[in-house]
Structures are given as structure tokens and as C-alpha cells.
Design a protein around this motif. Structure first.
Motif, mmCIF file in Angstrom:
data_model
loop_
_atom_site.group_PDB
_atom_site.id
_atom_site.type_symbol
_atom_site.label_atom_id
_atom_site.label_comp_id
_atom_site.label_asym_id
_atom_site.label_seq_id
_atom_site.Cartn_x
_atom_site.Cartn_y
_atom_site.Cartn_z
ATOM 1 N N GLU A 119 0.814 -1.216 0.000
ATOM 2 C CA GLU A 119 0.000 0.000 0.000
ATOM 3 C C GLU A 119 0.853 1.275 0.000
ATOM 4 O O GLU A 119 0.357 2.364 -0.293
ATOM 5 C CB GLU A 119 -0.958 0.023 1.192
ATOM 6 C CG GLU A 119 -0.280 -0.078 2.541
ATOM 7 C CD GLU A 119 -0.211 -1.511 3.039
ATOM 8 O OE1 GLU A 119 -0.180 -1.704 4.268
ATOM 9 O OE2 GLU A 119 -0.194 -2.435 2.186
ATOM 10 N N ILE A 120 2.124 1.165 0.343
ATOM 11 C CA ILE A 120 3.026 2.334 0.320
ATOM 12 C C ILE A 120 3.567 2.557 -1.093
ATOM 13 O O ILE A 120 3.918 3.675 -1.473
ATOM 14 C CB ILE A 120 4.188 2.138 1.309
ATOM 15 C CG1 ILE A 120 3.643 1.877 2.717
ATOM 16 C CG2 ILE A 120 5.108 3.342 1.320
ATOM 17 C CD1 ILE A 120 2.843 3.029 3.292
ATOM 18 N N ASN A 121 3.619 1.486 -1.874
ATOM 19 C CA ASN A 121 4.161 1.573 -3.233
ATOM 20 C C ASN A 121 3.370 2.569 -4.086
ATOM 21 O O ASN A 121 2.148 2.486 -4.200
ATOM 22 C CB ASN A 121 4.108 0.192 -3.896
ATOM 23 C CG ASN A 121 4.755 0.166 -5.255
ATOM 24 O OD1 ASN A 121 5.955 0.334 -5.381
ATOM 25 N ND2 ASN A 121 3.956 -0.039 -6.289
ATOM 26 N N GLY A 122 4.078 3.545 -4.663
ATOM 27 C CA GLY A 122 3.442 4.520 -5.534
ATOM 28 C C GLY A 122 2.921 5.754 -4.830
ATOM 29 O O GLY A 122 2.408 6.660 -5.492
ATOM 30 N N ARG A 123 3.037 5.842 -3.503
ATOM 31 C CA ARG A 123 2.555 7.013 -2.777
ATOM 32 C C ARG A 123 3.671 8.051 -2.652
ATOM 33 O O ARG A 123 4.853 7.715 -2.582
ATOM 34 C CB ARG A 123 2.061 6.624 -1.383
ATOM 35 C CG ARG A 123 0.843 5.702 -1.401
ATOM 36 C CD ARG A 123 0.330 5.441 -0.007
ATOM 37 N NE ARG A 123 -0.153 6.664 0.622
ATOM 38 C CZ ARG A 123 -0.627 6.723 1.864
ATOM 39 N NH1 ARG A 123 -0.687 5.607 2.592
ATOM 40 N NH2 ARG A 123 -1.044 7.867 2.372
ATOM 41 N N LYS A 124 3.281 9.312 -2.595
ATOM 42 C CA LYS A 124 4.254 10.382 -2.423
ATOM 43 C C LYS A 124 4.669 10.467 -0.956
ATOM 44 O O LYS A 124 3.879 10.193 -0.056
ATOM 45 C CB LYS A 124 3.678 11.719 -2.884
ATOM 46 C CG LYS A 124 3.485 11.816 -4.390
ATOM 47 C CD LYS A 124 2.999 13.192 -4.793
ATOM 48 C CE LYS A 124 2.857 13.287 -6.317
ATOM 49 N NZ LYS A 124 2.391 14.621 -6.752
ATOM 50 N N LEU A 125 5.918 10.873 -0.748
ATOM 51 C CA LEU A 125 6.462 10.931 0.605
ATOM 52 C C LEU A 125 5.657 11.870 1.489
ATOM 53 O O LEU A 125 5.412 11.579 2.669
ATOM 54 C CB LEU A 125 7.929 11.378 0.546
ATOM 55 C CG LEU A 125 8.688 11.414 1.868
ATOM 56 C CD1 LEU A 125 8.698 10.034 2.513
ATOM 57 C CD2 LEU A 125 10.121 11.901 1.641
ATOM 58 N N ARG A 126 5.215 12.986 0.934
ATOM 59 C CA ARG A 126 4.474 13.966 1.733
ATOM 60 C C ARG A 126 3.140 13.402 2.239
ATOM 61 O O ARG A 126 2.653 13.791 3.298
ATOM 62 C CB ARG A 126 4.216 15.239 0.936
ATOM 63 C CG ARG A 126 3.225 15.090 -0.191
ATOM 64 C CD ARG A 126 2.640 16.459 -0.569
ATOM 65 N NE ARG A 126 3.647 17.335 -1.118
ATOM 66 C CZ ARG A 126 3.923 17.469 -2.411
ATOM 67 N NH1 ARG A 126 3.235 16.744 -3.299
ATOM 68 N NH2 ARG A 126 4.838 18.280 -2.842
ATOM 69 N N ASP A 127 2.544 12.467 1.480
ATOM 70 C CA ASP A 127 1.244 11.919 1.862
ATOM 71 C C ASP A 127 1.316 11.060 3.120
ATOM 72 O O ASP A 127 0.296 10.845 3.783
ATOM 73 C CB ASP A 127 0.655 11.101 0.711
ATOM 74 C CG ASP A 127 0.372 11.953 -0.525
ATOM 75 O OD1 ASP A 127 0.210 13.186 -0.358
ATOM 76 O OD2 ASP A 127 0.318 11.402 -1.636
ATOM 77 N N LEU A 128 2.507 10.563 3.458
ATOM 78 C CA LEU A 128 2.648 9.712 4.641
ATOM 79 C C LEU A 128 2.683 10.520 5.930
ATOM 80 O O LEU A 128 2.420 9.978 7.013
ATOM 81 C CB LEU A 128 3.921 8.865 4.529
ATOM 82 C CG LEU A 128 4.020 7.961 3.297
ATOM 83 C CD1 LEU A 128 5.310 7.150 3.346
ATOM 84 C CD2 LEU A 128 2.822 7.041 3.195
ATOM 85 N N GLN A 129 3.014 11.823 5.837
ATOM 86 C CA GLN A 129 3.045 12.724 6.997
ATOM 87 C C GLN A 129 3.851 12.125 8.153
ATOM 88 O O GLN A 129 3.418 12.125 9.321
ATOM 89 C CB GLN A 129 1.622 13.047 7.449
ATOM 90 C CG GLN A 129 0.790 13.755 6.387
ATOM 91 C CD GLN A 129 -0.614 14.084 6.857
ATOM 92 O OE1 GLN A 129 -1.088 13.581 7.877
ATOM 93 N NE2 GLN A 129 -1.300 14.940 6.116
#
Length: 566
Positions: free
Chosen positions: A316-326
Motif C-alpha cells: 500500500e506504500i508503493n506509488g505514494r508520495k512521501l508527503r502523503d505519509l506525513q
């Protein structure tokens, strides 16, 4: 006697077992020679499998004229399957860096590489214009002179599409005869220009890994940024750095976006080497200590904060932007840099994370532990490749290869074929799969095994198929023409583009040589360049141009054939 009959039936009788035994034996002998036969450290590598296949095919035709050593349908299947696996795995390997290669100096390097590709192609067409050699022969010569077996596979597929089976075999023979020239010709060309161009390029400044993460410390002495928050300062500077630690009056703290900078603060940042001069002016003073040494123990830099490398292993982390993880807001940690394959990247907020990325995080122990659980950090899961993505990509690549494309002036449609379709799909999946949350990660060793297995099968079958006519072809007058043009195709573009790149493009000899090795798809020459130059500029340049050069050579071989013969 019964055992003799059993052995003869097993090795000579047409059957799936016999086909697998013969192909495996050819690959085993060829790969053994690749490891043992070297001259001054230079080996022809997997190409020996090609030559052993030719030897088996020639001996079989001599002992049993007109009778193939293995069933022709099985040979065609194994050859096609090997080619598809090889080019798709190759596309997946170069896909993540395919579009990134155009960043900064990569665009100019790729233009020089395309010039090299174009010059070689034009030289290969001269004998065709003058009716000295057929087009199919010269496409084989071009593939051999540039050591590009995927291009040969693409050319053969185009010829077979037009019903020119005999010409496809001749192209393979031309490639086999000229491949050794291509393997060592680039080295000879670089040896010719190395001394004069090295002197001319001494003043060129091309820092190694200019766009990779670089760690340094700045002292805040610029009054213009006093009492501004790090978030405000980052916006002023265009987000060219990531702050990871802040020392104030002998105490360490984790910098946040709302942390206010004060005079004499010492700020550890992650940035790109090319930004050092601008950031030094921006902050005021740079600490000259080298923080990029591998022996620095980041866990002992301070008592309150720890630094740990965490691997992304949750899908689920694959493909997400770093900023979106906060991660900074929720857990109080900073991501200082991201290691992807062998490249360190700056942890920019808009960086898209991929499965297998290694994030270096800094923060309190409990926060780092929570981030580790969120990202996965199950290193063992990386050893299992996602075969669903591989087989799905192969299917899509084959379907893409059958789509007809119509161009003005060409009566027959152009198709990407078995070579073009999978490599294009491999690049697309490798580059954009994570954006669709598609896990495409494979370990370096797994990808290398796929490529080696596919290429060995393809070359072994290709040689076996072409071996029946090899001796007759070598002794023909056309063989001398092939060799002569292969020398020109190998030497001339390399020398011309090397001079242009260094003298007019102001590139260093090291990066120029690496770029030319990538343009000619020649890892053997790259080994020579790496041993004769300092640093890793050559390797970086090779990686920057190899994807586009390989793709263009695969496509152009088919387009030229379809435009000329269709």
C-alpha cells in the motif's frame, strides 16, 4: 547395446526432452567459456553461447545434411520465449530510470548517444544504397557491430513478418560474424581518442552523482533568514534541501517545518551536490567536514535521536508520495534520503516511493519504530519477486507487439513484434507501474537471472538455427564486405561523437566514454573504461543513455526494414 540405443534416441530423437538437453548443453558450454576465455581481462561473455550454437548447428548439418538437430517448432518456441523474457526483464530494469535519464546533463548525453546511433545506422545503409549488400545482411551487420542482440531479434521478426525467412537467417549469420568486431571495436576506438581527448577534458567539471543525495552542514549566518521558520526558508529556496538535524548551543534537536532559525544554528541538510554553492550563499557558511563517508556511525551522532534505514515492503506504500505519509507530523521523524537500487535520492516531499526503497529516517526511537511498522521493513519479502507483474507484463507486451501501426509510404503495417513490444511494456511497467500501485520490484539478482536465462536461450537457439549455413557464408565474398562495414560502423561513430562531445560539448572524457559504451550497448567496453578512468562518471553516463539507446535501436531496425521492403 540397449543402453546405446537409449542414448542415441535420447540425444538425437526429436522430443521435448532432447530439445531441452541440447539447448541446455549449448548454454552450459558457452557460459563456461565466457568465464574461462579472457584476453587481458576482456571476454565476449554470453556471446560464446551464440558461437557454440553455431558450432552445434554446423556439425549437425555436416553429419546429417538438411536435418535440424532439434525439432524446428521447438527451436522457434525456445528462441522466441528466450527473447521475450530477456527484453521484458531488460525493460523492467531500465524502466525506472528511463525518463529520469533526461534530467540535468542526461538530456545532452542522450542527444550525443542518439547521434552515435544515427551515424551507425546511416553507415549501415550506404552498402544498401550502392547495391553492395542486401538490407537484411546490413541489419545483421549493424546488430553485430553494435553488439545489440535485441535489435537483431527485432530485425528478424520484421523480416519473418514479410515472409523473408531466409533473409532472417542471413541477418543472424552476419551478426555472428561481426559481433566480435563490435565487442572489441569500441575499445579500440576509445584507445585511439583517449590520450588527446583526456588532455582536452581536464578542465571539465562534472561531479560524480551530481543529482544524488549529498549530506552537509550549514551554519546560519545570513541575517536575511534569521527568525524565519525552516518551512518558510525551504519555500524561499525552492525546496532544494531536506533538514534532518539542528544543533543549537551544543544541543541537538529534530528540525520541524515550524522551527525558527536563529543566528549560529548549525543545520544538517540533504541536498544535491550541484546546489552546494547556492545553499552556502543562502545560509551563510558551510561546514567543510565530509559527512558522506561510509564509516560515519549515524546512530552515535547524538543521544536523543537515532538514524535507521527502513525498507518499504508494504504494497500500500508503493506509488505514494512521501508527503502523503506525513511521517514528520504523525511520528516526529524526518526522512533524510532514499536509496533506490544503487542511487541515493534526496527525500523531496513529492518523491514517489517504490517497493524496495530504503529510507534513512532520523528521530526519537519510538517514532522510528512506528515508521518501521508502517513501511513494512520486512527485508525477507524482497527476495520473492512479484511473478504476477512479470507474466502480466509479458502478456501485455506481446499484445502490444502485434498491434499494427500504419505510416504514410509504407504499404504493410509496422509492428513492434516479439522484441519491441515486451521491451516497451517493460519500460512502461518499470516506470509507471508504481503510480498505479503495481508492485514491480525484483531484486537485482532476480532480474539478472531472468535476463541471463532469456538471452542464453535466445542466442543458443539463434546460433543453432543459423549454424547450418555458417561455413558456406563465411567463405563467401559477402563475408569480407560485412567485416569491412562492421569496422566502420563500430569505429567511425565512436570517434566522431567522442570528439564532438569533449571539444564542443565540454564533456569530460570519462563521461563521454561511458556514454558511448551505453550508446553501443557494450558493457565489455565499459569495463575497460572503468579501469582506465577515475571515479564513476563513466558508469553514471552509461546508465543515463543505455535505456533510450537500446529502445531506439530495437525500434529503428524494424522501421527501416518495413519502410524499405514492405
Amino acid at each position: 547395446m540397449n543402453y546405446m540405443n537409449w542414448l542415441e534416441e535420447t540425444l538425437l530423437g526429436y522430443s521435448p526432452v532432447q530439445a531441452v538437453i541440447v539447448i541446455s548443453l549449448i548454454c552450459a558450454i558457452g557460459l563456461t567459456l565466457a568465464k574461462t576465455l579472457r584476453y587481458r581481462g576482456i571476454s565476449l561473455g554470453v556471446t560464446y553461447v551464440f558461437f557454440i550454437g553455431i558450432l552445434f548447428g554446423s556439425l549437425s548439418n555436416y553429419l546429417h545434411p538438411g536435418k535440424p538437430l532439434i525439432n524446428q517448432d521447438m527451436l522457434n518456441y525456445a528462441e522466441s520465449f528466450g527473447l521475450v523474457i530477456f527484453v521484458y526483464a531488460l525493460g523492467m530494469k531500465v524502466g525506472p530510470g528511463f525518463f529520469q535519464s533526461f534530467r540535468q546533463g542526461g538530456t545532452r548525453l542522450n542527444l550525443f548517444a542518439l547521434l552515435c546511433v544515427g551515424l551507425g545506422t546511416l553507415l549501415a545503409l550506404i552498402p544498401v544504397f550502392t547495391s553492395q549488400s542486401p538490407l537484411a545482411d546490413m541489419m545483421g551487420v549493424l546488430s553485430g557491430a553494435t553488439t545489440n542482440t535485441p535489435a537483431l531479434g527485432a530485425a528478424q521478426q520484421a523480416l519473418k513478418t514479410l515472409g523473408l525467412e531466409a533473409d532472417a537467417t542471413t541477418a543472424a549469420l552476419a551478426c555472428a560474424l561481426t559481433y566480435p568486431i563490435g565487442a572489441v571495436g569500441v575499445i579500440l576506438a576509445l584507445m585511439l581518442v583517449r590520450k588527446p581527448l583526456s588532455k582536452r577534458s581536464q578542465t571539465c567539471e562534472e561531479p560524480d552523482h551530481a543529482d544524488e543525495a549529498f549530506i552537509t552542514v550549514f551554519e546560519v549566518t545570513n541575517p536575511a533568514i534569521f527568525n524565519h521558520t525552516i518551512g518558510e526558508v525551504s519555500e524561499m529556496d525552492g525546496g532544494r534541501f531536506t533538514a534532518t538535524r539542528l544543533w543549537r548551543k551544543g544541543k541537538v534537536m529534530l528540525p520541524q517545518a515550524d522551527t525558527t532559525l536563529q543566528p549560529s544554528d548549525r543545520l544538517m541538510v540533504i541536498t544535491e551536490r550541484t546546489q552546494l554553492k547556492a545553499l552556502t550563499i543562502f545560509f551563510g557558511h558551510r561546514d567543510e567536514r565530509d559527512w558522506n563517508k561510509e564509516d560515519i556511525d549515524w546512530n552515535r551522532l547524538d543521544d536523543k535521536l537515532i538514524s535507521e534505514r527502513i525498507v518499504v515492503t508494504k504494497a500500500e506504500i508503493n506509488g505514494r508520495k512521501l508527503r502523503d505519509l506525513q511521517l514528520r507530523t504523525r511520528y516526529g521523524v524526518n526522512v533524510s534520503r532514499v536509496k533506490r537500487a544503487d542511487v541515493q535520492l534526496v527525500a523531496r516531499p513529492d518523491l514517489i516511493l517504490l517497493f524496495g526503497d530504503r529510507l534513512t529516517v532520523v528521530g526519537p526511537r519510538e517514532g522510528v519504530k512506528q515508521v518501521s511498522a508502517k513501511l513494512g521493513n520486512a527485508v525477507g519479502s524482497l527476495d520473492t519477486p512479484n511473478l504476477v507483474a512479470i507474466f502480466t507484463g509479458v502478456v501485455l507486451g506481446l499484445l502490444l507487439g502485434t498491434i499494427p501501426f500504419y505510416f504514410p509510404g509504407i504499404s504493410a503495417p509496422v509492428r513492434l513484434g516479439l522484441a519491441g513490444g515486451p521491451i516497451v511494456m517493460g519500460i512502461i511497467v518499470g516506470a509507471f507501474g508504481p503510480r498505479l500501485h503495481m508492485v514491480t520490484y525484483t531484486t537485482t539478482s532476480a532480474n539478472r537471472i531472468l535476463r541471463s536465462l532469456g538471452l542464453s536461450m535466445y542466442l543458443g537457439c539463434l546460433g543453432l538455427d543459423a549454424g547450418a549455413d555458417f561455413l558456406a557464408t563465411v567463405s563467401s565474398p559477402s563475408a569480407l564486405v560485412w567485416v569491412s562495414w562492421a569496422l566502420l560502423i563500430t569505429l567511425l561513430p565512436v570517434v566522431i561523437v567522442a570528439v564532438i562531445s569533449v571539444i564542443f560539448g565540454k564533456r569530460s572524457y570519462a563521461s563521454t566514454a561511458g556514454m558511448l559504451c551505453g550508446a553501443m550497448a557494450n558493457p565489455i567496453a565499459l569495463d575497460y573504461v572503468a579501469e582506465t578512468t577515475q571515479g564513476d562518471k563513466a558508469t553514471v553516463a552509461y546508465a543515463s543513455v543505455y535505456p533510450l539507446s537500446m529502445f531506439i535501436r530495437v525500434i529503428i531496425a524494424q522501421v527501416v526494414i518495413m519502410m524499405w521492403l514492405a
